[in-house]
Design a protein around this motif. Sequence first.
Motif, PDB file in Angstrom:
ATOM      1  N   THR B 742       0.841  -1.244  -0.021  1.00 55.69           N
ATOM      2  CA  THR B 742       0.028   0.008   0.051  1.00 55.69           C
ATOM      3  C   THR B 742       0.849   1.319   0.093  1.00 55.69           C
ATOM      4  O   THR B 742       0.549   2.194  -0.675  1.00 55.69           O
ATOM      5  CB  THR B 742      -0.952  -0.011   1.362  1.00 55.69           C
ATOM      6  N   TRP B 746       0.501   3.986  -2.675  1.00 56.08           N
ATOM      7  CA  TRP B 746       0.376   5.826  -2.364  1.00 56.08           C
ATOM      8  C   TRP B 746       1.342   6.287  -3.217  1.00 56.08           C
ATOM      9  O   TRP B 746       1.082   7.469  -3.620  1.00 56.08           O
ATOM     10  CB  TRP B 746       0.641   5.758  -0.753  1.00 56.08           C
ATOM     11  N   LYS B 747       2.576   6.069  -2.893  1.00 59.61           N
ATOM     12  CA  LYS B 747       3.802   6.980  -3.502  1.00 59.61           C
ATOM     13  C   LYS B 747       3.502   6.879  -5.107  1.00 59.61           C
ATOM     14  O   LYS B 747       3.755   8.016  -5.612  1.00 59.61           O
ATOM     15  CB  LYS B 747       5.112   6.580  -3.149  1.00 59.61           C
ATOM     16  N   ASN B 781      -1.047   4.106   4.810  1.00 59.16           N
ATOM     17  CA  ASN B 781      -0.723   4.040   3.237  1.00 59.16           C
ATOM     18  C   ASN B 781      -1.880   4.030   2.548  1.00 59.16           C
ATOM     19  O   ASN B 781      -1.983   4.820   1.388  1.00 59.16           O
ATOM     20  CB  ASN B 781       0.138   2.697   3.025  1.00 59.16           C
ATOM     21  N   GLY B 784      -3.247   7.519   2.347  1.00 60.92           N
ATOM     22  CA  GLY B 784      -2.310   8.255   1.814  1.00 60.92           C
ATOM     23  C   GLY B 784      -2.634   8.122   0.065  1.00 60.92           C
ATOM     24  O   GLY B 784      -3.022   8.959  -0.481  1.00 60.92           O
ATOM     25  N   ALA B 785      -2.890   6.789  -0.284  1.00 61.57           N
ATOM     26  CA  ALA B 785      -3.177   6.408  -1.536  1.00 61.57           C
ATOM     27  C   ALA B 785      -4.497   7.116  -2.121  1.00 61.57           C
ATOM     28  O   ALA B 785      -4.858   7.797  -3.028  1.00 61.57           O
ATOM     29  CB  ALA B 785      -3.295   4.996  -1.788  1.00 61.57           C
ATOM     30  N   GLU B 788      -4.416  10.626  -2.436  1.00 58.17           N
ATOM     31  CA  GLU B 788      -3.849  10.965  -3.929  1.00 58.17           C
ATOM     32  C   GLU B 788      -4.658  10.724  -5.072  1.00 58.17           C
ATOM     33  O   GLU B 788      -4.796  11.446  -6.201  1.00 58.17           O
ATOM     34  CB  GLU B 788      -2.472  10.400  -4.204  1.00 58.17           C
ATOM     35  N   ASN B 822      -2.594  12.074   6.731  1.00 53.97           N
ATOM     36  CA  ASN B 822      -3.016  11.483   5.430  1.00 53.97           C
ATOM     37  C   ASN B 822      -4.941  11.578   5.413  1.00 53.97           C
ATOM     38  O   ASN B 822      -5.453  11.821   4.367  1.00 53.97           O
ATOM     39  CB  ASN B 822      -2.853  10.149   5.239  1.00 53.97           C
TER      40      ASN B 822
END
Lengths: 216, 1050
Positions: B742, B746-747, B781, B784-785, B788, B822
């Motif tokens: 994850t 995310w990144k 994560n 966070g994803a 985004e 997040n």
Amino acid sequence: MSAMNRKLIQNLADTMCKQVKHFNTVEVECLIRLFNALLGEQTERKVGHGLDRLNFRHILHNTFDMTDDMMMDRVFRAFDKDNDSYISVKEWVEGLSLFLRGTLEEKIKYCFDVYDLNGDGYISREEMFHMLKDSLIRQPTEEDPDEGTIFNTKHFIIKYTCDCCYDHDGKVSYADFKSTVREENLLLEAFGNCLPHLKRIQSFEQQAFQEPQELH
Amino acid sequence: MGVALSRAVQWDSSGADKLENTPLNKAMLSEILLFTEEFGARHPQEAKLVFREPLQWKTSLEASDFKTEYDISGESVMSQESDKEGRPLLHLTPPDITVYTFHHLSNLLQLSEDKKMKEVQACLAANRDPLKKILGSCSAAVLLEEWEEDELGAEKELEMKLLNNLKELDTKLLNIAVGQITREGRLSPAAVDGEVDQLKSFCGTGESRVLKSVRYTSDYVFSNGCRSPPWRQMDGEICSLIIETCDTEPTLFITCSTTGVFLHEGLIGDVDENSYKTKSNVYQDLVTLLKNKSPHFAQTIIEQAIQEVPSEKFQHMETVDEQETGQTLRSYDRREKNVPEKARQQHVQDKPGARMKKFEPSLKWKNLGLTSSYDKVEVKKAGRSGESKNTLAHGSKSPASDSKKRANFSETSLQGCRSSQKIKTPGGADDFIESSSEGEEDEEQPDRRAETTTDLPNEYWQIQKLVKYLKGANQTATVIVLCSLRDFNLVQETCQLAIRDVGGLEVLINLLDTDEIRCKIGSLKILKEVCCNSQIRRAIVDLGGLQTMVSILDSSDKELKCLAAETIANVAKFRRARRMVRQHGGIKRLVELLNCVPDGASVGAEQERDMEVARCGALALWSCSKSTRNKEAIRRAGGIPLLARLLRSPQKNMLIPAVGTLQECASERSYRIAIQTEGMIKDLVKNLSSDNQELQMHCASAIFKCAEDKQTRDLVRQYNGLKPLVMLLNEAENKQLLAATTGAIWKCSISMENVAKFQEYKALETLVGLLKDQPEEVLVNVVGALGECAQIPENLVTIRKCGGIQPLINLLIGTNQALLVNVTRAVGACATHPENMTIIDGLDAVRLLWSLLKNPNPEVQASAAWAICPCIENAKDAGEMVRSFVGGLELIVKLLKSPNKDVLASVCAAIAKIAKDVENLAVITDHGVVPMLASLTNTMDDKLRRYLAEAIARCCTWGSNCVSFGDAGVVAPLVRYLRSKDPLVHQATARALFQLSKDPRNCITMHEHGVVKPLVDMIGSTDEVLQEAAASCVANIRHLALVYDKARYR
């Protein structure tokens, strides 16, 4: 004389190279030269037979760093395949092939032969005891007279080795020895140092093979 | 008896040799008394044994108390027997008495009748270590030793027997002590609160509910955490509870006090103190009481405990908040001071045992695994430090209690002030140079040595014997002894500690210094195994073993190199060891080990051995790479290209340490660049599809760390890495893998092209599914994803349709700061869609966001403020909503004092939104927003300039704000903003200037600072808003000039 000698040596090396594993012709040639050189140091009348025991032990001690008297004797016997108390050129090259480049299998066989003092195909308790009798250095501090400990250690070691080897009949057969060593390589020289160290091997090879001119 | 006397008996705290007068001491004394008194009769032989030193004390006995057995001459008394040197075995010259045998001791006690207890007490007080006097200074171990070696002398045998007797007594005494302590376990307000919170979450309406309701009788909490009135706190009471169960009638009225919980008769009238009388037995905690009173409760609890699988404790690389535990401990201490003095004293008294038995919900209880994420924090933290647990349970509110209290902001202020303290905690960030995965390691932990030598296992003695042999053996024998040592189960802790305790480590490490290869190999083989124990690792480092191992890496024997590297890998699990490796040049040597030629095509025996060496080297580097300096050292030693080469190796066991090292190092920027430029992304992506989860995890984790960089993200996509990542989301069982995956997603989703791919692979649906019942590492994560992905409007719809908003909002009440950052971002993104906003509003999420402004972490503050902006914009009745937050406006205005630029920018943005509502604008004006905004104008930060200008523009519209801004001197700096390169700053500034230009004096200031030229340029801009604002501003200035001219020429 020198030219003829050289030719002789080359021929000898060629034939021997086919019989002995691990060495190429040049290397065999170097070893023969070395052998001859060593022979030269010996007194004249024994030259015909080869290296005698004393001389060989001298080599073992100086070149391969072996110290144990009994083990050096046993190594001599292992080299001296025809039991004539002299090491011939052939025995010399064959022995060194094992010393320097032997595989594990070959070394197991060799060590077993070294340790089987009476040659009956077994290493018995008595033989072990005999070989290990000097394996404990007495502790310098006499205030703690741990005689018992040393005695115990020896017994322990023998018991342990017997236990290691598979059939518990009090003696170790070649098969037992082989399977034990395969499991734990460290036990190859279980009863005494009879193979040279890696460092010694390297320095010997360097000396013998890379600077043949000097030896001559 | 020795241990009991030195540990369990409570000596007077004043330091004098006096026993305290406590029940525990009394119990132990009477046991000793009984033992001594009967000793003469029971063991006549041992009783005759003469002590090495006499026991001497001041007695209250007199000569007249003694009988015929003794020689009485005047005041003094002597026994008839004497020892070898002619000293009498008992000698009394009042008040001093000297006794040499147990026989006389028991006689003496029989004589002293009612003064027995006093005598024993006096004797023990004067002889604090009687064991030593009786048997000499020899410890039990020495005795055993002698016993083993010597022929058994009759006297020795007696001594042994006596020792055994005394040991038995010792055990008995300790049992008494422990029994006492366990009974005394005490409740604390924190523990009760925690338990009540948990019980509350069991209440409900459904069939499966466990309880009907749980409530306190009083909502007021005193500063010490108690709820009972002070006069009842005097009796140790903490609070009263009313619990309605499903099956008992009537409702249970329960009192919790420091001694336990019990039923009382309920409140009939507030004044009737008797109603608090104890009605039932005292139980140690609420659950036990309920289990006893309500069969339904007991039944349900057990069922649930069976259903739930214990949530696994695990850690991952990101955001392990180390300081947190320290902080909670601290606040716990603080709280403890407030507990009534009496309770505290007792708390101190039972220290040794109490630690084991602090009140905590039983494990079973915890495993019920309530949905809230804080439980997991608790479980995890508890693993770290048992003591902080209670506080945590108290500090973090469960959802049930939270919703009740959320209405008033003051609740969070408690948390706020506690955490703000945390920022000040010393122990600066400077020396925290270790990388994130530090969490998994063993920092200094207390040494656990066996206290007594009696119960040592058989292995201990065998190992001791072998180590003794090692010391006296030549190389041949040494090898054999080493081999036999290896036959012990070295993974077992007892064996490991035995080797250390008998001095085996010293010998083994000494062997490493010899020339004998076989000894070194044998020794390393043992060291490699035993150093899986953290205490052994420390001991090895302390003995200088690492240096030798590092120097062995230069050896020409490959097996030896492998073993040394592997051992280093095992030892270098803590900071000091890693530093040691580096300082002795280990990193360079280890990197050299990697230099094998893994062409893969022809693998001879020799190459295979080279590969093995490289693998071990990589393993060691992996361990070492957890320190930042080591990462740098690896890079400087040229490790990166070598690692890149290993990465192409076909062997999995080679790949894992290589990727492991890389992912560890990827926290450094230099590595991230190298990973990208050396083309390692391709290999990492390839290995994502491996069938080894550990390998997959490390690859994902490496991508996670590297994908901060845009180019890397693009590379991952180009090598088709996104699909395998999404596939890995299905491996929900392996939490570490899931966290890494994850994280990578995310990144990667920071690039919009990647988001499009994720949409294609339906990743969002899976991610939303992962919002529940996951550990925080994963949640951070996942959220966070989602945050985004939510930057693309169509995903907002997807998130809503999958039901993602509710779980997101639920996460807003967590405590994990990274998670909060997040979550707020994701919620903010969601709020940009009007339909989503309806849901968010319905869930009262804006209030939650607002309360996060109180969070001590500036990142959280900023993120929350950013999230508030779209909420205000899209909420239906935003003005009314904002006003309904009591103290909310004041709070946000106060944040303008924050030193953090991002917080300031976000708050300015939020203020700009708030100020759209005139009433709210009036309120914030009253709170002094104008001077505060004005004080910020000198910033050079373009982001802050933009939002600040916006806020100023909005705030100008109320009352005399426009004039006040001018007076506060904002005009000149604003004019300077026009020189900024950011067009967004221009737009906002032009709007602000336009608003300000409504005041003639501001126009003059603007003109003086040369505003006209840039404004005229901006009229030519393509941005219509900017055009209009600039033009209007110029018009205002011009208008003023005209008016002036008109006045002059009139």
